[in-house]
Design a protein around this motif. Structure first.
Motif, mmCIF file in Angstrom:
data_model
loop_
_atom_site.group_PDB
_atom_site.id
_atom_site.type_symbol
_atom_site.label_atom_id
_atom_site.label_comp_id
_atom_site.label_asym_id
_atom_site.label_seq_id
_atom_site.Cartn_x
_atom_site.Cartn_y
_atom_site.Cartn_z
ATOM 1 N N PHE A 73 45.042 24.298 46.186
ATOM 2 C CA PHE A 73 45.980 25.422 46.088
ATOM 3 C C PHE A 73 45.821 26.330 47.292
ATOM 4 O O PHE A 73 44.849 26.221 48.043
ATOM 5 C CB PHE A 73 45.758 26.212 44.797
ATOM 6 N N LYS A 74 46.801 27.216 47.471
ATOM 7 C CA LYS A 74 46.706 28.206 48.541
ATOM 8 C C LYS A 74 46.031 29.458 47.994
ATOM 9 O O LYS A 74 46.347 29.896 46.890
ATOM 10 C CB LYS A 74 48.125 28.582 49.008
ATOM 11 N N THR A 87 45.403 33.278 47.276
ATOM 12 C CA THR A 87 46.321 34.418 47.207
ATOM 13 C C THR A 87 45.980 35.373 48.354
ATOM 14 O O THR A 87 44.900 35.308 48.931
ATOM 15 C CB THR A 87 46.159 35.189 45.878
ATOM 16 N N ASP A 142 40.183 40.711 38.102
ATOM 17 C CA ASP A 142 40.438 40.496 36.694
ATOM 18 C C ASP A 142 40.128 39.044 36.338
ATOM 19 O O ASP A 142 40.076 38.176 37.204
ATOM 20 C CB ASP A 142 41.911 40.808 36.394
ATOM 21 N N SER A 162 41.378 35.742 38.265
ATOM 22 C CA SER A 162 41.907 36.067 39.593
ATOM 23 C C SER A 162 41.353 35.127 40.668
ATOM 24 O O SER A 162 41.803 35.158 41.806
ATOM 25 C CB SER A 162 41.595 37.519 39.943
ATOM 26 N N ASP A 191 36.301 28.176 31.906
ATOM 27 C CA ASP A 191 37.623 27.885 32.459
ATOM 28 C C ASP A 191 38.139 26.530 31.980
ATOM 29 O O ASP A 191 37.726 25.494 32.472
ATOM 30 C CB ASP A 191 37.503 27.903 33.996
HETATM 31 P P1 ADP Z 1 37.540 34.266 37.638
HETATM 32 O O1 ADP Z 1 37.950 35.218 38.696
HETATM 33 O O2 ADP Z 1 37.870 34.745 36.268
HETATM 34 O O3 ADP Z 1 36.105 33.833 37.780
HETATM 35 P P2 ADP Z 1 38.059 31.540 38.332
HETATM 36 O O4 ADP Z 1 37.367 31.608 39.623
HETATM 37 O O5 ADP Z 1 37.357 30.838 37.217
HETATM 38 O O6 ADP Z 1 38.450 32.988 37.853
HETATM 39 O O7 ADP Z 1 39.498 30.930 38.576
HETATM 40 C C1 ADP Z 1 40.371 30.666 37.520
HETATM 41 C C2 ADP Z 1 41.172 29.427 37.786
HETATM 42 O O8 ADP Z 1 42.111 29.645 38.803
HETATM 43 C C3 ADP Z 1 40.339 28.255 38.237
HETATM 44 O O9 ADP Z 1 40.804 27.112 37.580
HETATM 45 C C4 ADP Z 1 40.579 28.199 39.725
HETATM 46 O O10 ADP Z 1 40.405 26.907 40.248
HETATM 47 C C5 ADP Z 1 42.018 28.645 39.806
HETATM 48 N N1 ADP Z 1 42.418 29.274 41.076
HETATM 49 C C6 ADP Z 1 41.652 30.089 41.841
HETATM 50 N N2 ADP Z 1 42.354 30.524 42.907
HETATM 51 C C7 ADP Z 1 43.599 29.993 42.814
HETATM 52 C C8 ADP Z 1 44.787 30.074 43.605
HETATM 53 N N3 ADP Z 1 44.823 30.803 44.712
HETATM 54 N N4 ADP Z 1 45.863 29.388 43.191
HETATM 55 C C9 ADP Z 1 45.822 28.676 42.063
HETATM 56 N N5 ADP Z 1 44.752 28.541 41.276
HETATM 57 C C10 ADP Z 1 43.643 29.195 41.636
#
Ligand code: ADP
Ligand code: MG
Length: 685
Positions: free
Chosen positions: A263-264, A266, A293, A296, A550
């Motif tokens: 993925f890209k 954010t 959050d 994120s 997750d």
């Molecule tokens: P948290 O900030 O709550 O620790 P995670 O790091 O567990 O969140 O990320 C939540 C989910 O989002 C994971 O499955 C991760 O791979 C996915 N993820 C993280 N960044 C992106 C992104 N930029 N685009 C899409 N999915 C993403």
């Protein structure tokens, strides 16, 4: 803290005075000087009985016309001052009260008038004394101090007055500085808080808005800011490992990992990553908190930072608060980085001895990445060259644990990266975390579905289970979290087991499993694995899944007895769903014993999914002390100032602390030393 204690158990001895005082935080003269009144009594004037107002403390004087014991064993007397009659009543009393209130005696009473049963006014437990003459009224308001068993008001007053004479209360602020801040002098402020002049308005004194209070709050905040900045200075004197980002080098691990992501990132992730990689490129040890959050995407940013450390020839470590979460990180990181030849080591307290030995050897040998629980900070763990320590869900760890992971390694202080989904409100962050840099991921990855939250009454649990059955049949997965009943896992477990059996009976066609804290790590992992793979459709659990887990296909979260959870916890739980592209739901089931605050909490939870808003409201409902939690706040909690209402003072204190330290003003040391005289140590981390 009781003002007066009436009863001591027979035979119970009082501890020595010094010990009793220590309990009240009273050791040095300065402690007594800062032992400020809880409230005041205005005994400077006499109020005619006919002018008494219900609920307003007042002093009256009159003659006892009658007394008796009522049928409940209370001692009652009637006092007449020629304007009206007042009843006084004692439920607990010393026998000497009967002498003071003999018929015909003249008495002075201080107390809170209330409507008496059967008409007229009464005072319960007023202060009673025999007036010497009509002109012996005090000239200042009488302070009422926080006291304890065997420490009387009278004794405290005398002791504090002596301290006020003995202690050097010289003002460290110049007149010019005071004028600019609109604050009174220190000695003036302290004296007027202990002995406000007759006629001084009691309201602002008691609700702590009086200028004298402002001065004390300012000084307290100033001392806090100075000590926080000092600890930052000390940290800056340490060297951290230099690990600049190898920009443009497509063969670096960082670049390869970055380009392999499905993925890209954010914009917010990129921005925070930049904060981090710039810090890692400097020798100043990083002390950074990444707030974002739930969902994120903090993990991937942390992994990028780890790659940068590895690229520079250092090791990185990632510590998580629970086995399940650490295990999830471990698996994810293996899938991300092992293809590039990174050695990832697992470390947990519950590992078998042989595995553990091998893990420790690998770490000492220089394995690039270590993932685990707090086992990582045990003394038997020796890194070859730890360059970056990452702490996930940092609010779950105590200050000591966070300090331990960044202990000096071969004369170097590793960079520290902390991740948290529990946002800390701005004023709190500013004052309390003056020593920490904060980066915020304020954006969720695209395509996330809004989670729809529903409050459900316990009586409709059956309908809910049925609805969930339909969703499971459509291929969805769900969590069912059981409440924390007591601080006892055993009780929790019984409740969770029962719930699980109950649901299994209603939905026999689905695989439903129970997950709880008492299971071995292997069993927990096996259950979690089957849920991740989608074999298990419904996971019933105690709160072990609260943080970080997750599973994108899980889109339904049920929280039973949601009123028993804190707002931050509820938000964390809800954050377990809404991670994929499926429409997600969170059901908060509430019981019928809903307190007012419980109701408000659920309403907030229902109204917003924004973590920052939730945290702000949480702070409002609970106050900062509880918000930080004992383990996070350490000895640092403020006694006088209040983060919420005194924000403007915080900013002023910060500015002055900055200036004093920048200009090497000797007052900085002097002020902090005076303020923290008998405290064990300055604030840390
Ligand atoms: P948290 O900030 O709550 O620790 P995670 O790091 O567990 O969140 O990320 C939540 C989910 O989002 C994971 O499955 C991760 O791979 C996915 N993820 C993280 N960044 C992106 C992104 N930029 N685009 C899409 N999915 C993403
Ligand atoms: Mg996380």
């Amino acid at each position: 803290m009781a003002e007066i204690s009436w009863k001591r158990k027979p035979g119970q001895k009082l501890a020595p005075l010094a010990e009793r005082l220590k309990k009240l935080g009273l050791v040095s003269d300065w402690d007594f000087v800062l032992h400020l009144p809880l409230r005041y009594e205005d005994e400077t004037s006499i109020t005619p009985i006919e002018e008494l107002e219900v609920g307003v403390d007042a002093q009256v004087e009159g003659v006892v016309t009658n007394n008796s014991d009522n049928r409940f064993g209370n001692f009652e007397a009637w006092v007449d001052d020629e304007t009206d009659m007042l009843k006084v009543r004692f439920i607990h009393y010393y026998p000497s009260i009967r002498d003071l209130l003999k018929v015909g005696k003249r008495v002075r009473l201080y107390g809170n008038p209330r409507a008496a049963f059967g008409g007229g006014l009464e005072m319960i437990h007023p202060k009673v004394r025999a007036p010497k003459s009509e002109s012996d009224l005090p000239k200042t308001l009488s302070p009422v101090y926080p006291a304890g068993e065997g420490v009387t008001q009278l004794w405290l007053r005398k002791r504090i007055d002596r301290a006020l004479m003995d202690v050097d209360i010289s003002d460290l602020l110049t007149e010019e500085e005071r004028n600019e801040l609109h604050l009174p002098g220190l000695s003036e402020a302290i004296n007027s808080l202990h002995h406000p002049k007759a006629g001084a308005p009691i309201g602002p004194l008691q609700n702590r808005t009086d200028p004298a209070w402002q001065r004390l709050k300012f000084d307290e905040l100033l001392a806090q800011q100075i000590s926080l900045k000092k600890s930052r200075e000390m940290r800056d004197m340490n060297k951290g490992p230099l690990m600049p980002l190898r920009k443009g080098d497509n063969n670096s691990l960082t670049a390869k990992f970055f380009h392999s992501l499905p993925f890209k990132l954010t914009k917010a992730q990129i921005r925070v990553w930049k904060d981090i990689y710039e810090s890692l490129g400097s020798e100043r040890p990083m002390n950074r908190l990444v707030q974002g959050d739930v969902g994120s995407g903090k993990t991937v940013v942390a992994a990028l930072a780890a790659c940068q450390a590895i690229d520079a020839g250092y090791q990185a470590a990632l510590m998580a608060p629970t086995e399940i979460l650490a295990e999830q990180h471990f698996k994810k990181i293996i899938s991300w980085l092992e293809p590039f030849g990174v050695r990832v080591v697992w470390l947990s307290g519950k590992q078998k001895a042989k595995e553990k030995r091998e893990a420790l050897a690998a770490i000492e040998d220089g394995a690039e990445l270590v993932v685990g629980t707090h086992a990582i900070i045990q003394p038997d763990v020796k890194f070859k060259a730890l360059g970056l320590a990452i702490v996930d869900e940092q609010h779950r760890f105590g200050v000591d644990q966070r300090l331990a992971i960044r202990a000096q390694q071969n004369g170097m202080m590793p960079h520290l990266l902390m991740l948290s989904a529990t946002p800390i409100p701005r004023t709190l962050a500013m004052s309390y975390l003056a020593d920490i840099d904060v980066s915020v991921i304020d954006e969720l990855p695209p395509g996330r579905q809004e989670i729809s939250t529903k409050l459900v009454s316990m009586s409709r649990k059956g309908d809910l289970v049925e609805w969930i059955g339909k969703s499971l049949a459509a291929g969805l997965q769900a969590y069912w979290v059981c409440p924390l009943i007591e601080e006892s896992e055993k009780v929790d477990l019984t409740a969770a087991t029962e719930t699980c059996e109950e649901i299994k009976q209603i939905l026999p066609q689905f695989k439903i499993e129970l997950l709880h804290g008492k299971m071995t790590p292997e069993d927990k992992n096996a259950v979690m694995d089957r849920f991740v793979k989608g074999e298990t459709k419904l996971l019933v659990s105690t709160t072990v899944i609260e943080v970080g887990v997750d599973v994108p296909n899980a889109s339904i979260m049920v929280i039973e007895h949601a009123e028993r959870f804190g707002l931050a916890q509820l938000h964390q739980l809800r954050g377990r769903v809404g991670r994929g592209s499926i429409k997600s739901y969170c059901f908060a089931i509430f019981g019928d014993q809903l307190s007012k605050i419980g109701k408000e909490r659920l309403q907030v939870f229902n109204d917003t999914t924004d973590g920052f808003e939730i945290s702000r409201r949480d702070l409002e409902l609970r106050g900062p002390g509880e918000f930080l939690g004992a383990r996070q706040s350490g000895a640092a909690l403020l006694r006088f100032a209040d983060f919420e209402t005194d924000g403007f003072l915080v900013e002023k204190a910060m500015a002055m602390a900055d200036k004093w330290i920048r200009e090497k003003d000797p007052r900085a040391e002097k002020h902090a030393a005076r303020w923290y005289q008998s405290k064990e140590k300055y604030l840390e981390a």
